[in-house]
Scaffold this active site. Structure first.
Site, PDB file in Angstrom:
ATOM      1  CB  CYS A 258      30.568   0.166  12.092  1.00 58.34           C
ATOM      2  SG  CYS A 258      31.884   1.038  11.261  1.00 58.34           S
TER       3      CYS A 258
ATOM      4  CD  GLU B 242      -5.490   6.660   4.203  1.00 60.03           C
ATOM      5  OE1 GLU B 242      -4.765   5.790   4.728  1.00 60.03           O
ATOM      6  OE2 GLU B 242      -6.240   7.397   4.864  1.00 60.03           O
ATOM      7  N   PRO B 243      -3.001   5.223  -1.361  1.00 65.78           N
ATOM      8  CG  PRO B 243      -2.955   5.592  -3.683  1.00 65.78           C
ATOM      9  CD  PRO B 243      -3.766   5.892  -2.446  1.00 65.78           C
ATOM     10  N   GLY B 244       0.486   4.437  -1.333  1.00 65.80           N
ATOM     11  CA  GLY B 244       1.826   5.000  -1.220  1.00 65.80           C
ATOM     12  C   GLY B 244       2.786   4.220  -2.095  1.00 65.80           C
ATOM     13  NE  ARG B 245       4.951  -1.405   0.062  1.00 64.89           N
ATOM     14  CZ  ARG B 245       5.931  -1.377   0.981  1.00 64.89           C
ATOM     15  NH1 ARG B 245       7.186  -1.436   0.580  1.00 64.89           N
ATOM     16  NH2 ARG B 245       5.652  -1.334   2.263  1.00 64.89           N
TER      17      ARG B 245
HETATM   18  C1  LIG Z   1       1.635   3.812   5.359  1.00 68.50           C
HETATM   19  C2  LIG Z   1       0.202   4.093   5.228  1.00 68.50           C
HETATM   20  C3  LIG Z   1      -0.421   4.086   3.976  1.00 68.50           C
HETATM   21  C4  LIG Z   1       0.291   3.725   2.702  1.00 68.50           C
HETATM   22  O1  LIG Z   1       0.605   2.375   2.635  1.00 68.50           O
HETATM   23  P1  LIG Z   1       1.216   1.759   1.297  1.00 68.50           P
HETATM   24  O2  LIG Z   1       1.420   0.341   1.619  1.00 68.50           O
HETATM   25  O3  LIG Z   1       2.481   2.478   1.005  1.00 68.50           O
HETATM   26  O4  LIG Z   1       0.196   1.954   0.225  1.00 68.50           O
HETATM   27  C5  LIG Z   1      -1.757   4.441   3.908  1.00 68.50           C
HETATM   28  N1  LIG Z   1      -2.454   4.749   5.025  1.00 68.50           N
HETATM   29  C6  LIG Z   1      -1.890   4.746   6.246  1.00 68.50           C
HETATM   30  C7  LIG Z   1      -2.708   5.094   7.430  1.00 68.50           C
HETATM   31  C8  LIG Z   1      -0.546   4.418   6.386  1.00 68.50           C
HETATM   32  O5  LIG Z   1       0.005   4.403   7.614  1.00 68.50           O
END
Ligand SMILES: *Cc1c(COP(=O)(O)O)cnc(C)c1O
Length: 418
Positions: A342, A273-276
């Site tokens: 502010c 589950e990669p995001g960043r």
């Molecule tokens: C936020 C999240 C991710 C992604 O995390 P990254 O650090 O962006 O890769 C994957 N799985 C779950 C359950 C998350 O909450």
């Protein structure tokens, strides 16, 4: 080859000049590079080519519809954490059989929506949630596929707000409770336990915590097998870090290799589950210098971008590299780069050495593609900024800048009632 780089003294996003984009779309402006998104996804996904796997991009990192569609077209699944993210993913054409749903507080209507869409599985974070899903699936005449989110109690050595796999975290179930929860899941009529899930934190810069968690999960899986449970999916969450400043996170290929070594030959489908790591360095935030001001002890560069546009520095004390869009070669000063909001906590950088700048000049805030726009707000009644997706020499308006009218749209009917 970087897709945000200076050429002839001008910052480019792929083949377009950032200055021109700001002329056309205004400031502040989020600019994403389609080629960078594609390259990051490809690098990550191919690192797991040796395993039966599914890469589910974490929507909350950057949930713009354009981005979701671009990734879905490359075969990405999605990790969602709300009904709103499910709605976005479906709108963007994501295959529901590639969607996993995480989060500690799923509401009944969200569970219903996900069952209606027939997503791959729910990552369940408590016994109470398990029972709720069973009840709702029963009412709908369905069976819900689930994983339980295990909290393996490992320290990811990251910012406390994004460390999620420690015992004290609100996420998941500890290993002892999980065993009982799987026993329960096995009995529930409308639940089909198909996976194990964990997500230990974000912005990890070492592989070790992942491997430590994996060892615990594998030992746990053996216990489930002994219970007669057939676990087909192993969801290892996201969390791989990126370089904001001087961090040296493992390359996705090294990450993939380390996990592949441990998991090769296992009869399970691995979900990531990669995001960043996909979105972070695929985007920048461009902001214009409004004023400069020298105090007795500090110098300030006041810009038009603020904590409502990019909250990471204020929320986590995060570092984002900042540089001139059109470098002038002036001497450097130590300054705070601050926005118009502010709050004293409204800053993009503190004690940062930057070349002297004048009002009207543009600054690029790098690594803003993940947890940038998605965490933005309308605080101080600031319309949210535009997002542009650049693909080669094409600029796609991914989200128009909000107007003052947008700010009051959902409120204005109250004026007739008071
Ligand atoms: C936020 C999240 C991710 C992604 O995390 P990254 O650090 O962006 O890769 C994957 N799985 C779950 C359950 C998350 O909450």
């Amino acid at each position: 080859m970087h897709f945000f780089e200076h050429r002839g003294g001008e910052l480019y996003a792929e083949d377009l000049r950032v200055t021109d984009l700001v002329k056309e779309f205004g400031s502040p402006l989020y600019i994403y590079s389609a080629k960078t998104f594609r390259r990051h996804f490809e690098a990550f996904d191919s690192a797991f080519a040796g395993l039966d796997h599914l890469t589910c991009y974490s929507v909350k990192a950057n949930s713009n519809l354009c981005i979701l569609k671009l990734l879905a077209e490359m075969g990405a699944g999605m990790d969602i954490v709300s009904g709103g993210e499910l709605y976005r993913a479906l709108k963007a054409g994501v295959d529901p059989s590639k969607i996993v749903y995480s989060g500690v507080g799923k509401r009944s209507y969200e569970i219903e929506e996900a069952l209606t869409a027939d997503i791959l599985m729910f990552n369940v974070e408590s016994l109470a949630e398990l029972e709720k899903i069973n009840e709702i699936a029963g009412n709908m005449g369905k069976k819900a596929r689930i994983s339980l989110r295990i909290n393996p109690d490992v320290d990811p050595k990251t910012h406390p707000y994004i460390a999620t796999g420690l015992k004290k975290a609100k996420f998941g179930l500890d290993i002892e409770s999980s065993l009982a929860a799987y026993a329960k899941a096995k009995e529930l009529e409308h639940i089909e336990p198909v996976g194990i899930d964990c997500h230990i934190g974000s912005q990890l810069t070492s592989i070790d915590p992942f491997l430590e968690a994996l060892d615990k999960i594998m030992a746990f899986r053996d216990k489930l097998t002994a219970m007669g449970l057939d676990i087909q999916y192993l969801d290892l969450g996201g969390g791989l870090g990126i370089t904001y400043d001087e961090e040296e996170p493992p390359h996705p290929s090294a990450f993939g290799e380390a996990l592949t070594q441990k998991l090769a030959g296992l009869p399970m489908k691995v979900i990531l589950e990669p995001g960043r790591v996909i979105a972070g360095n695929s985007g920048i935030l461009v902001t214009e210098v409004l004023y400069t001001k020298g105090g007795e002890t500090k110098e300030f560069v006041i810009v038009d971008g603020a904590m409502n546009d990019l909250v990471r520095p204020s929320l986590y004390g995060s570092f984002h590299r900042i540089g001139e869009v059109t470098p002038k070669g002036r001497p450097e000063h130590v300054v705070d780069v601050v926005g118009p909001i502010c709050e004293s906590g409204d800053f993009l950088a503190r004690e940062r050495s930057l070349p002297a700048v004048e009002s009207g000049e543009l600054l690029a805030v790098y690594s803003a593609g993940a947890y940038g726009f998605t965490m933005s707000s309308n605080y101080n009644s600031r319309p949210r900024v535009a997002e542009i997706l650049v693909d080669g020499d094409q600029a796609i308006l991914a989200r128009r800048r909000e107007t003052y009218e947008d700010l009051v749209e959902a409120e204005k009917s109250c004026l007739d009632k008071i």
